[in-house]
Design an enzyme around this catalytic site. Sequence first.
Site, short mmCIF file in Angstrom:
data_model
loop_
_atom_site.label_atom_id
_atom_site.label_comp_id
_atom_site.label_asym_id
_atom_site.label_seq_id
_atom_site.Cartn_x
_atom_site.Cartn_y
_atom_site.Cartn_z
N LYS A 90 27.52 37.93 79.27
CA LYS A 90 27.02 37.18 80.43
C LYS A 90 26.81 38.14 81.60
O LYS A 90 25.80 38.08 82.30
CB LYS A 90 28.00 36.06 80.79
CG LYS A 90 28.01 34.94 79.74
CD LYS A 90 29.20 33.99 79.88
CE LYS A 90 29.23 33.03 78.69
NZ LYS A 90 30.41 32.15 78.66
N GLN A 100 35.71 31.04 81.86
CA GLN A 100 35.58 31.20 80.41
C GLN A 100 36.71 30.45 79.69
O GLN A 100 37.88 30.59 80.03
CB GLN A 100 35.64 32.70 80.05
CG GLN A 100 35.42 32.99 78.59
CD GLN A 100 34.00 32.68 78.12
OE1 GLN A 100 33.01 32.95 78.82
NE2 GLN A 100 33.89 32.08 76.94
N ASP A 154 28.15 25.68 84.02
CA ASP A 154 28.48 25.32 82.63
C ASP A 154 28.21 23.84 82.38
O ASP A 154 28.20 23.40 81.23
CB ASP A 154 29.96 25.62 82.34
CG ASP A 154 30.14 26.82 81.42
OD1 ASP A 154 29.17 27.20 80.76
OD2 ASP A 154 31.27 27.35 81.38
#
Length: 283
Positions: A50, A94, A117
């Site tokens: 990412k 994460q 997200d």
Amino acid sequence: MSARLLDGRDLARRLAPALRTRVAALPRPPGLAVVLVGEDPASAVYVERKHERAERLGFHQATIRLPVDTPQGALEALIDELNVDPRIDGVLVQLPLPSQIDAGAVLGRILPEKDVDGFHVVNTGRLSQGLAALVPCTPLGVMRLIADAGLPLAGCDALVVGRSNIVGRPMAMLLEQAHATVTLAHSRTRNLEDHVRRADLVVAAVGRPDHIRGAWIKPGAVVIDVGINRLADGSLVGDVEFGPAAARAGAITPVPGGVGPMTIAMLMENTVTAAERRQGLAR
Ligand code: NDP
């Protein structure tokens, strides 16, 4: 193999120029903060990917690595800081988080407009009502792969296997909004094989190698394999028995190189969308 291969790496590459154009049109670069707690090797690899992608697209970015024993309060304080940081448009924590952390509380603390997200209940709720939302990256990436391949969804029998908030549930919502007739299967589903045999589209998001047998696939069906499973020899496989499934399917995603690259591409898109909205350039 007779199935057409749905190549996520290739599509992610083809989407990049349009994204660069959107980035260039912004008064300031989009800002993405990625938070990693602990040293889970798979998570570290995802975070690195990412970071690299965001860097290549010219984002302002921060990758924040915290020790595995970080307390809840410290992580929440960091989220609060990122929420008010004017350079940051997207905040991603994460997963999975260490066991002392209440992941729901952390994800719920991210401002919905920075929730790139798409896991915040506000975004989930908006998605469920068909309103503009930041949509979870993996199911969004799957929709892009299907659209890019020109595969029709209206009226098709779609089966989603797995009902997590990250993949399966939002996937089912997006397919239903594209007018598919959706079945959502999970660990209590009886006769999974029968459901697979009927499906024109199968999205597998279980996390078990070869869980969907190739022989179950309806001839000509579209097979999207979200699963990422590492075998003892180090290789990566999906949830679908690839070879036999590819012999029957009309189209299939490989693992790796299918859904995974699209997940990262959609994270970048969501970050640009969040930046555009926060800078008054999009609704
Ligand atoms: P979860 O573990 O959160 O969810 C797994 C789902 O599978 C659950 O809903 C569970 O049902 C269901 N399930 C478990 N056993 C069975 C069974 N025997 N039959 C049918 N369904 C079953 O996983 P995630 O959704 O987070 O991830 C799924 C997979 O996708 C993993 O391999 C993960 O690594 C991968 N992944 C890949 C991404 C990518 O970018 N390619 C991104 C995110 C995930 P129940 O709810 O009843 O327990």
